[in-house]
Design an enzyme around this catalytic site. Structure first.
Site, PDB file in Angstrom:
ATOM      1  N   LYS A 192      -7.221   4.939   0.378  1.00 30.32           N
ATOM      2  CA  LYS A 192      -7.578   3.827  -0.526  1.00 30.32           C
ATOM      3  C   LYS A 192      -7.537   2.563   0.328  1.00 30.32           C
ATOM      4  O   LYS A 192      -6.469   2.001   0.568  1.00 30.32           O
ATOM      5  CB  LYS A 192      -6.558   3.749  -1.667  1.00 30.32           C
ATOM      6  N   GLU A 267       5.089   0.633   6.087  1.00 31.07           N
ATOM      7  CA  GLU A 267       4.939  -0.367   7.162  1.00 31.07           C
ATOM      8  C   GLU A 267       4.680  -1.688   6.469  1.00 31.07           C
ATOM      9  O   GLU A 267       3.594  -1.900   5.939  1.00 31.07           O
ATOM     10  CB  GLU A 267       3.751  -0.001   8.066  1.00 31.07           C
ATOM     11  N   CYS A 301       0.747  -8.077  11.509  1.00 26.68           N
ATOM     12  CA  CYS A 301       2.100  -7.825  10.988  1.00 26.68           C
ATOM     13  C   CYS A 301       3.160  -8.108  12.048  1.00 26.68           C
ATOM     14  O   CYS A 301       4.252  -8.552  11.729  1.00 26.68           O
ATOM     15  CB  CYS A 301       2.213  -6.394  10.493  1.00 26.68           C
ATOM     16  N   GLU A 400       6.558 -14.784   5.242  1.00 25.93           N
ATOM     17  CA  GLU A 400       5.408 -14.370   6.049  1.00 25.93           C
ATOM     18  C   GLU A 400       4.175 -15.145   5.599  1.00 25.93           C
ATOM     19  O   GLU A 400       3.762 -15.050   4.447  1.00 25.93           O
ATOM     20  CB  GLU A 400       5.171 -12.866   5.870  1.00 25.93           C
TER      21      GLU A 400
HETATM   22  P1  NAD Z   1      -1.073  -5.671   0.008  1.00 26.55           P
HETATM   23  O1  NAD Z   1       0.301  -5.159  -0.153  1.00 26.55           O
HETATM   24  O2  NAD Z   1      -1.543  -6.721  -0.929  1.00 26.55           O
HETATM   25  O3  NAD Z   1      -2.145  -4.497  -0.130  1.00 26.55           O
HETATM   26  C1  NAD Z   1      -2.130  -3.372   0.713  1.00 26.55           C
HETATM   27  C2  NAD Z   1      -2.816  -2.211   0.025  1.00 26.55           C
HETATM   28  O4  NAD Z   1      -2.048  -1.832  -1.115  1.00 26.55           O
HETATM   29  C3  NAD Z   1      -4.211  -2.515  -0.494  1.00 26.55           C
HETATM   30  O5  NAD Z   1      -5.037  -1.393  -0.296  1.00 26.55           O
HETATM   31  C4  NAD Z   1      -3.986  -2.725  -1.976  1.00 26.55           C
HETATM   32  O6  NAD Z   1      -5.113  -2.462  -2.759  1.00 26.55           O
HETATM   33  C5  NAD Z   1      -2.886  -1.723  -2.254  1.00 26.55           C
HETATM   34  N1  NAD Z   1      -2.070  -1.986  -3.449  1.00 26.55           N
HETATM   35  C6  NAD Z   1      -1.751  -3.180  -3.998  1.00 26.55           C
HETATM   36  N2  NAD Z   1      -0.980  -2.993  -5.100  1.00 26.55           N
HETATM   37  C7  NAD Z   1      -0.808  -1.658  -5.241  1.00 26.55           C
HETATM   38  C8  NAD Z   1      -0.115  -0.841  -6.179  1.00 26.55           C
HETATM   39  N3  NAD Z   1       0.559  -1.363  -7.205  1.00 26.55           N
HETATM   40  N4  NAD Z   1      -0.143   0.489  -6.014  1.00 26.55           N
HETATM   41  C9  NAD Z   1      -0.799   1.047  -4.975  1.00 26.55           C
HETATM   42  N5  NAD Z   1      -1.499   0.335  -4.063  1.00 26.55           N
HETATM   43  C10 NAD Z   1      -1.494  -1.011  -4.179  1.00 26.55           C
HETATM   44  O7  NAD Z   1      -1.172  -6.134   1.520  1.00 26.55           O
HETATM   45  P2  NAD Z   1      -2.361  -6.917   2.217  1.00 26.55           P
HETATM   46  O8  NAD Z   1      -2.324  -8.327   1.713  1.00 26.55           O
HETATM   47  O9  NAD Z   1      -3.603  -6.105   2.086  1.00 26.55           O
HETATM   48  O10 NAD Z   1      -1.913  -6.865   3.750  1.00 26.55           O
HETATM   49  C11 NAD Z   1      -1.109  -7.800   4.369  1.00 26.55           C
HETATM   50  C12 NAD Z   1       0.324  -7.294   4.470  1.00 26.55           C
HETATM   51  O11 NAD Z   1       0.386  -6.073   5.199  1.00 26.55           O
HETATM   52  C13 NAD Z   1       1.233  -8.241   5.232  1.00 26.55           C
HETATM   53  O12 NAD Z   1       2.445  -8.352   4.551  1.00 26.55           O
HETATM   54  C14 NAD Z   1       1.449  -7.541   6.568  1.00 26.55           C
HETATM   55  O13 NAD Z   1       2.617  -7.871   7.267  1.00 26.55           O
HETATM   56  C15 NAD Z   1       1.437  -6.125   6.161  1.00 26.55           C
HETATM   57  N6  NAD Z   1       1.159  -5.278   7.309  1.00 26.55           N
HETATM   58  C16 NAD Z   1       2.180  -4.533   7.862  1.00 26.55           C
HETATM   59  C17 NAD Z   1       1.950  -3.739   8.985  1.00 26.55           C
HETATM   60  C18 NAD Z   1       3.051  -2.925   9.601  1.00 26.55           C
HETATM   61  O14 NAD Z   1       2.734  -2.024  10.358  1.00 26.55           O
HETATM   62  N7  NAD Z   1       4.306  -3.191   9.314  1.00 26.55           N
HETATM   63  C19 NAD Z   1       0.667  -3.690   9.531  1.00 26.55           C
HETATM   64  C20 NAD Z   1      -0.338  -4.458   8.951  1.00 26.55           C
HETATM   65  C21 NAD Z   1      -0.078  -5.232   7.840  1.00 26.55           C
END
Ligand code: NAD
Length: 513
Positions: A192, A267, A301, A400
């Site tokens: 997804k 992550e 991240c 962040e």
């Molecule tokens: P997000 O949490 O908003 O969304 C990530 C994914 O989760 C998307 O596909 C979204 O549609 C899905 N999602 C959202 N709500 C959900 C739910 N209730 N149930 C299931 N799926 C759901 O994150 P983002 O804004 O897309 O990405 C940025 C974040 O990702 C930052 O916090 C960043 O630090 C983190 N990140 C972490 C790493 C790591 O390896 N630690 C790597 C890249 C990004």
């Protein structure tokens, strides 16, 4: 004046038009949503619609999971040798390389990542498949001989259908970082992708079709997190959830998957410190500090988004930093000389701008930043920003921001640096710059982070465990650590001779009497 790149209007920087909508990929074919919904994906450089995307709901997720479940239980995938699976993975890697330029340009159009960096990400996507293809063929079990009496052995088995949920930053690279080990281990997958960056996932599905991966082994369902993502997390036939995204989303997902006792890899977010001691190689530290936070548009991240700088060199280092940050080339992401492009979405831009406002209100000094030029006003551009005179308790130092924003905080002693580094809820990465070998290792050990780099920028070795401590994650991915998540241990106990078996039910006394 900063290095703003205004060549965006020239023809050579025009985006290709995307003629087809982005569909789900289920059971080897491209399909529309069962309920017929669509949403737009936008180009962050112009905020124009790139194309329409199928809006998945629970019924699409169910179709995809059923296909993946059949592919796992009835299809050849789970029963193939690792070597045979590896051949498919290598074919995918080759195809990603063949389509590398197209993938990179799609990523630029969909996310605003500068092309020079998007090309690197496409190459890394291919490398992820190649790497895990090889890792899978090296997967071993363990044996536990017990004298002549028993031979016990433990083998790794695939688990089943994995739900892979990915964010919008470096979407292709991060998706392949999950898909490759998942499939290499013999599982099947439903991806997804993030709703703001769906296009490279669709292209990846085309590639998977091109290399004839058995139907159902890899599926993509587009849609919103709270609907499609949520249905995947709650689906009873999905025992594994690998999630990358925000810490808060991770919390919600773990709660929602708790009833099904799912296994999670999380992550999550970060606010990683870069600690620069006075004895460091300051030229190299300067380059690494700048690249570490402003590359990938600051949407990274592991960004070193908190500079901890020793008092005695603070003034000089901040001056040099200010000069360099002012000259970072903000501009059209298809221009190969652009260093920072637009942020993913206007909503995210607003979020980042709120933090700039918090910083000002809390009393930090914006040494570099401010308005973007009119020519870039249509896109989600934010000028690379540096805050000095920052305290660790300010919101800009604690939360962040996920944009091109660096905060600089001074420290006096090693102990203070460690306290500041650890004084946040996150614990993903840390970067330490010093020529004192003992101190470097001491500090690396004491900073609460899953990963630390000493006198180095963020260079990854795919064999090492990747992940965060504290609120930055649960579990590790990378190398054989990915297989800890994507496989199940099965222990088999074998008797090699006639060992004693206690005998019940052989006494002469009738149990009923
Ligand atoms: P997000 O949490 O908003 O969304 C990530 C994914 O989760 C998307 O596909 C979204 O549609 C899905 N999602 C959202 N709500 C959900 C739910 N209730 N149930 C299931 N799926 C759901 O994150 P983002 O804004 O897309 O990405 C940025 C974040 O990702 C930052 O916090 C960043 O630090 C983190 N990140 C972490 C790493 C790591 O390896 N630690 C790597 C890249 C990004």
């Amino acid at each position: 004046m900063s290095g703003v790149n205004l060549k965006g209007a020239s023809e050579q920087l025009a985006f290709e038009s995307i003629s087809r909508p982005a569909l789900h990929f289920i059971d080897g074919g491209f399909v529309e949503s069962a309920e017929g919904g669509w949403f737009d994906t936008l180009n962050p450089t112009t905020n124009e619609v790139l194309t329409q995307v199928a809006e998945g709901t629970a019924s699409d997720v169910d179709r995809a999971v059923e296909a993946a479940y059949r592919a796992f239980h009835e299809g050849p995938w789970g029963r193939m040798s690792a070597k045979e699976r590896a051949k498919y993975l290598v074919r995918i890697a080759d195809a990603i390389e063949r389509h590398g330029e197209e993938l990179a340009r799609l990523e630029v159009a969909d996310t605003g990542l500068p092309i020079s960096q998007a090309r690197g990400q496409a190459a890394r996507a291919a490398e992820n498949f190649r790497f895990f293809a090889e890792m899978a063929t090296r997967m071993t079990g363990e044996t536990f001989p017990v004298g002549d009496q028993f031979l016990n052995y433990a083998i790794r088995l695939p688990v089943g259908v994995a739900g892979l949920i990915t964010p919008w930053n470096t979407p292709l690279m991060l998706a392949t970082w999950k898909i490759a080990p998942c499939l290499a281990a013999g599982n099947t997958a439903v991806l997804k992708p993030a709703e703001w960056s769906p296009l490279t996932a669709t292209k990846l599905a085309e590639i998977v079709q091109e290399v004839d991966l058995p139907p159902g082994v890899f599926n993509v369902v587009h849609g919103f997190g709270e609907v499609a993502g949520d249905a995947l997390v709650k689906h009873p036939k999905v025992p594994l959830i690998s999630f990358t995204g925000e810490t808060n989303t991770g919390r919600i997902i773990m709660k929602n998957g708790a009833d099904g006792l799912k296994r999670f890899s999380m992550e999550l977010g970060g606010k990683s410190p870069v600690v620069v001691f006075a004895d460091a190689d300051l030229d190299r530290a300067l380059d690494a500090v700048i690249f570490g936070v402003y590359s990938l548009n600051g949407e990274r991240c592991t960004a070193g988004s908190r500079l901890l700088i020793q008092h005695s060199i603070r003034e000089e280092f901040e001056e040099r930093l200010t000069e360099r940050v002012r000259r970072i080339r903000l501009g059209h992401p298809l221009d190969p000389t652009t260093e920072v492009g637009p942020l993913i979405h206007s909503e995210h831009k607003k979020r980042v701008e709120h933090y700039l406002e918090f910083g000002r209100r809390e009393g930090a000094t914006m040494a570099v930043g401010g308005e973007v030029p009119k020519e870039l006003a249509r896109g989600n551009f934010v000028r690379p920003t540096l805050f000095v005179n920052v305290r660790n308790d300010m919101r800009i130092a604690q939360e962040e921001i996920f944009g091109p924003v660096l905060v600089s905080i001074p420290f006096a002693t090693e102990e203070e640096a460690i306290q500041l580094a650890n004084g946040v809820q996150y614990g993903l990465a840390a970067y330490i710059w010093t020529r004192d070998l003992e101190r470097a290792h001491r500090v690396a050990r004491r900073i609460e982070s899953g990963m630390a780099w000493i006198n180095s920028q963020n260079v990854r070795d795919l064999r090492t465990p990747f992940g965060g401590m504290k609120q930055s994650g649960v579990g590790r991915e990378g190398g054989h650590y990915s297989f800890e998540f994507y496989t199940e241990w099965k222990t088999v106990h074998v008797a090699l001779e006639q060992h004693p078996i206690p005998r019940f039910g052989v006494s002469d006394v009738d149990a009923k009497s």
